[in-house]
Design a protein around this motif. Structure first.
Motif, short mmCIF file in Angstrom:
data_model
loop_
_atom_site.label_atom_id
_atom_site.label_comp_id
_atom_site.label_asym_id
_atom_site.label_seq_id
_atom_site.Cartn_x
_atom_site.Cartn_y
_atom_site.Cartn_z
N SER A 174 58.79 54.19 38.44
CA SER A 174 59.83 53.18 38.26
C SER A 174 61.11 53.87 37.79
N GLU A 175 62.17 53.13 37.73
CA GLU A 175 63.47 53.70 37.37
C GLU A 175 63.42 54.32 35.97
N ALA A 176 63.95 55.53 35.86
CA ALA A 176 63.95 56.22 34.58
C ALA A 176 64.97 55.60 33.63
N HIS A 177 64.53 55.36 32.42
CA HIS A 177 65.44 54.80 31.41
C HIS A 177 65.47 55.64 30.14
N SER A 178 64.65 56.68 30.06
CA SER A 178 64.61 57.53 28.86
C SER A 178 64.31 58.97 29.26
N ILE A 179 64.72 59.89 28.41
CA ILE A 179 64.44 61.31 28.64
C ILE A 179 63.16 61.70 27.92
N PHE B 287 60.50 57.46 32.98
CA PHE B 287 61.09 58.58 32.25
C PHE B 287 61.69 59.61 33.19
N GLU B 288 62.71 60.28 32.71
CA GLU B 288 63.28 61.42 33.39
C GLU B 288 62.94 62.67 32.59
N TYR B 289 62.30 63.64 33.25
CA TYR B 289 61.93 64.86 32.54
C TYR B 289 63.09 65.84 32.51
N LYS B 290 63.34 66.39 31.32
CA LYS B 290 64.32 67.47 31.17
C LYS B 290 63.69 68.55 30.30
N GLU B 291 63.93 69.80 30.69
CA GLU B 291 63.34 70.93 29.97
C GLU B 291 64.02 71.14 28.62
N LEU B 292 63.22 71.34 27.59
CA LEU B 292 63.74 71.61 26.26
C LEU B 292 64.19 73.07 26.17
N ILE B 293 65.31 73.30 25.52
CA ILE B 293 65.80 74.66 25.32
C ILE B 293 64.76 75.46 24.54
#
Length: 438
Positions: free
Chosen positions: A318-323, A352-358
């Motif tokens: 479903s549509e991402a609304h949080s990281i 959710f939208e996945y983003k890599e942590l620094i």
């Protein structure tokens, strides 16, 4: 003049620390940028893998005098083993630091209190799951009886060091009820579940959800009775033989022939469990059992992938609304080489939208009980980790290990971000994400 302690320490290093493993180190320095303590101490060589290996050899050869600074160099090591993937020579640093701590523990003078605490810990709570359960029931009573609220209100916790106050503040609420959400699929895979000591007590709800999700994916999950702590804590604290005592008990209750996989959901435990084979290879009674056990051991995210969870998640997309982001468990990444599987699950998670942590691969400072034994160094490492968190601003920081989970929640609380984000175990994250779509 060589003192009696110096002589005994040197002999202990000769007995316990492998000279062959020490000689594998080429002193190339590839390990240096991978080592958190080397970086956090402004590139102090003493706090690098290369520097510690040099000290191990010097102790073995009698070229340095045993004192507090030498002991501190070994104590400050996180044991995260990030140096191992970076090493072109394949130096077995994990084995070396375990052997070193055994060597020290055999000889180091200890006060009566320290001896009593170690005995209660390694021969008591972490040697008998029943005692662990009893201890956690006291924690539950503390939470449920109103005592926790009272001690916080009157400021009693202010009598304890700040790091202990922080750990108390992020203790999970211990629940005993379970409400099933998902229906089980027809069984296609036989799985034995290694429940773990902390996971089956402080985090028992996560364990229940683990079983439910595995059954939802078609696994027939069995829980062998009389399991014990995996032994990792013992091994990392110079009590390897006591850890192997636990290993043998676990091998006795897990009949590997009956299962396709043996699954665990704690990264730190999983690394030690997969190394039963190495630790017991010279044990004629247990070597074959340990080898088969280790070969069938798998972490929960890898098993979820094998059982087709990604496809099930994509159906719900479903549509991402949080990281959402991911903080690696050091041992899961550096020892078990599990990197992509948990990330793939988060990428496919609905909503959710996945983003890599620094610097997700760098240690958070938990490292078993390191944050309790080395609170100042653990704080510095966590503070560095939280800089990346604040830059990314995720709603969820997913982890695969209970210690990492609590440590990251300490960082969130310390930065006063608890209303903006939360650290969660990967099982709980996936369970709740799927539940919202059901």
């Amino acid at each position: 003049m060589v003192t009696e302690l110096q002589h005994r320490m040197q002999e202990s290093f000769k007995e316990h620390v492998s000279e062959d493993h020490l000689m594998d180190c080429m002193k190339c320095g590839f390990c240096l940028p991978a080592c958190p303590t080397y970086l956090i101490t402004d590139q102090d060589e003493t706090h690098s893998p290369r520097g510690r290996i040099a000290l191990m050899k010097a102790m073995r050869d009698g070229d340095v005098v045993w004192d507090g600074s030498v002991e501190d160099a070994f104590d400050v090591c996180l044991g995260c083993r990030a140096c191992e993937p970076a090493c072109p020579a394949g130096v077995q640093y994990g084995s070396l630091i375990e052997e070193t701590r055994v060597a020290i523990q055999q000889v180091k003078p200890q006060h009566v209190v320290a001896k009593s605490v170690r005995k209660a810990t390694f021969d008591g709570v972490f040697a008998d799951q029943g005692k662990m359960t009893g201890t956690v029931k006291l924690v539950q009573l503390y939470q449920k009886s109103g005592l926790q609220k009272a001690t916080r209100k009157i400021g009693f916790l202010n009598l304890f060091p700040p790091f202990m106050q922080e750990m108390e503040s992020v203790l999970p609420a211990i629940e005993t009820k379970k409400k099933r959400t998902f229906s089980a699929k027809p069984k296609t895979t036989r799985v034995a579940f290694f429940t773990g000591c902390l996971m089956d007590t402080l985090f028992q709800e996560t364990n229940k959800r683990t079983i439910e999700l595995l059954e939802w994916l078609g696994a027939d999950v069995q829980i062998p009775a009389e399991q014990q702590c995996c032994g990792a804590l013992h091994g990392h604290s110079g009590e390897l033989e006591k850890g192997l005592r636990n290993a043998r008990k676990n091998l006795d209750v897990f009949d590997s022939d009956d299962f396709d996989y043996i699954v665990n959901n704690a990264g730190g435990c999983g690394a030690f469990l997969t190394e039963y084979e190495n630790h017991l290879k010279e044990d004629s009674q247990y070597a074959e059992k340990a080898a088969q056990f280790s070969r069938k051991m798998i972490d929960i995210s890898s098993l979820f992938v094998k059982l087709g969870m990604n496809a099930r998640l994509k159906e719900m997309k479903s549509e991402a609304h949080s990281i959402v982001t991911y903080q690696d468990s050091c041992h899961l990444r550096n020892v078990n080489k599990v990197i992509l599987e948990p990330r793939s699950l988060l990428m496919d998670a609905p909503g959710f939208e996945y983003k890599e942590l620094i610097d997700a691969s760098s240690c958070c400072g938990s490292a078993g009980i390191y944050n309790l034994l080395q609170p100042e160094m653990a704080k510095r490492i966590l503070d560095l980790k939280m800089k990346g968190v604040k830059e990314l601003q995720p709603a969820k920081i997913v982890t695969s290990n209970p210690g990492c989970l609590m440590q990251m929640n300490v960082g969130i609380k310390r930065e006063k971000l608890e209303h903006e984000m939360q650290a969660v175990h990967i099982v709980d994250f996936l369970y709740e994400a799927i539940q919202k779509q059901s």
